[in-house]
Design an enzyme around this catalytic site. Sequence first.
Site, PDB file in Angstrom:
ATOM      1  N   ASP A  51       0.825  -1.214   0.000  1.00  0.00           N
ATOM      2  CA  ASP A  51       0.000   0.000   0.000  1.00  0.00           C
ATOM      3  C   ASP A  51       0.857   1.261   0.000  1.00  0.00           C
ATOM      4  O   ASP A  51       2.030   1.243   0.375  1.00  0.00           O
ATOM      5  CB  ASP A  51      -0.937   0.000   1.221  1.00  0.00           C
ATOM      6  CG  ASP A  51      -0.181  -0.012   2.541  1.00  0.00           C
ATOM      7  OD1 ASP A  51       0.841  -0.741   2.643  1.00  0.00           O
ATOM      8  OD2 ASP A  51      -0.586   0.703   3.472  1.00  0.00           O
TER       9      ASP A  51
ATOM     10  N   ASP B 150       8.678   4.547  -1.068  1.00  0.00           N
ATOM     11  CA  ASP B 150       7.950   3.973   0.080  1.00  0.00           C
ATOM     12  C   ASP B 150       6.718   3.221  -0.401  1.00  0.00           C
ATOM     13  O   ASP B 150       5.663   3.819  -0.526  1.00  0.00           O
ATOM     14  CB  ASP B 150       7.583   5.121   1.030  1.00  0.00           C
ATOM     15  CG  ASP B 150       6.876   4.632   2.274  1.00  0.00           C
ATOM     16  OD1 ASP B 150       6.909   3.421   2.540  1.00  0.00           O
ATOM     17  OD2 ASP B 150       6.260   5.455   2.971  1.00  0.00           O
TER      18      ASP B 150
ATOM     19  N   GLU C  96       0.446  -1.279   5.657  1.00  0.00           N
ATOM     20  CA  GLU C  96       1.455  -0.714   6.564  1.00  0.00           C
ATOM     21  C   GLU C  96       1.149   0.736   6.916  1.00  0.00           C
ATOM     22  O   GLU C  96       1.316   1.167   8.057  1.00  0.00           O
ATOM     23  CB  GLU C  96       2.852  -0.789   5.918  1.00  0.00           C
ATOM     24  CG  GLU C  96       4.009  -0.480   6.875  1.00  0.00           C
ATOM     25  CD  GLU C  96       4.392   0.987   6.963  1.00  0.00           C
ATOM     26  OE1 GLU C  96       5.143   1.342   7.873  1.00  0.00           O
ATOM     27  OE2 GLU C  96       3.915   1.804   6.138  1.00  0.00           O
ATOM     28  N   GLU C  97       0.667   1.476   5.927  1.00  0.00           N
ATOM     29  CA  GLU C  97       0.473   2.921   6.124  1.00  0.00           C
ATOM     30  C   GLU C  97      -0.665   3.236   7.096  1.00  0.00           C
ATOM     31  O   GLU C  97      -0.825   4.377   7.513  1.00  0.00           O
ATOM     32  CB  GLU C  97       0.235   3.616   4.774  1.00  0.00           C
ATOM     33  CG  GLU C  97       1.404   3.500   3.798  1.00  0.00           C
ATOM     34  CD  GLU C  97       2.644   4.281   4.225  1.00  0.00           C
ATOM     35  OE1 GLU C  97       2.614   4.935   5.276  1.00  0.00           O
ATOM     36  OE2 GLU C  97       3.653   4.206   3.493  1.00  0.00           O
TER      37      GLU C  97
ATOM     38  N   ASP D 110      13.337  -5.304   6.489  1.00  0.00           N
ATOM     39  CA  ASP D 110      12.171  -4.522   6.077  1.00  0.00           C
ATOM     40  C   ASP D 110      12.676  -3.133   5.702  1.00  0.00           C
ATOM     41  O   ASP D 110      13.850  -2.808   5.896  1.00  0.00           O
ATOM     42  CB  ASP D 110      11.179  -4.445   7.259  1.00  0.00           C
ATOM     43  CG  ASP D 110       9.814  -3.873   6.858  1.00  0.00           C
ATOM     44  OD1 ASP D 110       9.532  -3.799   5.636  1.00  0.00           O
ATOM     45  OD2 ASP D 110       9.029  -3.518   7.753  1.00  0.00           O
TER      46      ASP D 110
ATOM     47  N   HIS E   4       5.949  10.463   1.202  1.00  0.00           N
ATOM     48  CA  HIS E   4       4.647  10.947   1.692  1.00  0.00           C
ATOM     49  C   HIS E   4       4.392  12.386   1.245  1.00  0.00           C
ATOM     50  O   HIS E   4       3.575  13.082   1.843  1.00  0.00           O
ATOM     51  CB  HIS E   4       4.534  10.863   3.223  1.00  0.00           C
ATOM     52  CG  HIS E   4       4.404   9.461   3.729  1.00  0.00           C
ATOM     53  ND1 HIS E   4       3.729   9.123   4.876  1.00  0.00           N
ATOM     54  CD2 HIS E   4       4.842   8.287   3.232  1.00  0.00           C
ATOM     55  CE1 HIS E   4       3.775   7.825   5.061  1.00  0.00           C
ATOM     56  NE2 HIS E   4       4.456   7.285   4.073  1.00  0.00           N
TER      57      HIS E   4
HETATM   58 ZN    ZN Z   1       6.726   2.331   3.989  1.00  0.00          ZN
END
Ligand code: ZN
Length: 495
Positions: free
Chosen positions: A125, A158, A192-193, A219, A463
């Site tokens: 995601d 990301d 995850e977000e 990760d 982001h």
């Molecule tokens: Zn991430």
Amino acid sequence: MLDTLLIVLAGVLVVFGLLILLLILRTRAFSGKTPAIPQVELPSIDAERAAEHLANTIRCETLSNPDVAKINLAAFDQLHQTLETDFPLLHRHLRKEVYEGHNLIYHWEGSEPEMAPILFMAHQDVVPADPSSLDRWTHPPFSGAIVDGVVWGRGTLDCKSQLVGVMEAVENLLQQDYQPERTIILAFGQDEEIGGLRGQKLMAEHFQQQGIQFAAVIDEGGAILTGQIPGVAAPVALVGNCEKGYLSLQIKAVGSGGHSSMPPKVTQIGRLARGIVRLETNPVPAEMERIIPMFKGMGDKAPFLYRMAFANLWLFKGFLMKKIEASPKMSAIIRTTTAPTIINGGVKDNVLPSEVSAVVNFRLASGDSIASVIEYVKFLLRDLDLEVSVAGDHPGEASPVSSMKSPAFHRLDTCIKQVFGDVAVAPFIMLGATDARYYAGLSENVYRFAPLHMQEGQMDSVHNFNEHITVEQFAGMVQFFIHLIQSWSRASWVD
Ligand SMILES: [Zn+2]
């Protein structure tokens, strides 16, 4: 008379010389000499093709949304289809499991399946592109445009590059008929977000039920950065080996309200404000020890002055504290941070509210716990008669600290240096949360690292608008993962 003076002077000089010698010896013992790393030939890959594969996944708008009903599941189906098309060998040789919705697990059985397996993590995601900054993107966020050697779009950093990078590496190794000794598992979460509760949390529980203990886990997390650590000029690969915990507390003042024409000496707002100021001016005590591994890890790449200061804390602790506290980023490493984030109270300019409240967010450093922070806050506010309660749904303790002395880390460190050249490798505390925290009980070696040399401006695009990765950077990620898979998947970790 003159003789005595000379003797005293000589004595002072000797003491001073011994002190300098002691400082230097301790400094050398602190960082040691960085051992030479054997050079290796890097695997050759088709960088353009790999970039195309990444771009194809960027075009799948796998947006996370706290309102689960609003998630566009078709985008996740499209992503899975895209991966099947672009990685045919991987899909033929690895066992794929679609778990609890759209989580993806791939099993690549090793020739020694009884050995502890290796886990590669990433998330599918991405966060939405802020509509108000859409016109600031050089290329639209879900275009996956490849222009002049750069792949543009949400998720290029990301963290679809991590996901596709690992898959690209597996596909490449399969082309060479590579057979891992340890089993390799890929786990790609769907959320995850928004906290990973329907993603890696469930997958971790799934692995736990099967009794799996991973020899090592990687990760997303730190990256190779230049100029981010004050005083350090060399590029540093920051490998997250633990992450901070999370706690929000609501602080409430409840009492009499009334007319503002006859206020009491202390109003509810005044009481709450005092409380907040007290929390801000008395942060949870710092511990210098938390930052030492980072500077120790940098070895002789850290400036001499810092190494000398860390090696001789008995003399330089004050100096170091001042330096570190001057930078919010560095200061956050050595302590549990205190951040008032919400304040509520009052409705009318001539009315004294009877109830006002604030939320203060704490990021817990290892060594502090939710209970100890609450106790500390209550102690600080003891005479103010304020109510303290946990706010929000997800308080979490700081993760355990993974070893920087384990064979798994040693191999990771070597791979980073072999692929990225002359960089320092240093452990650091992740200040934000990642999915890796769910694996704390499943491996002693959980590392958070995105294998790329992040350029200035690139970090701010995460982001944000204009998220991008260069084709060259992505190729380096693929090479790194090929290399790490080969290194970690060997049954014996003794060189
Ligand atoms: Zn991430």
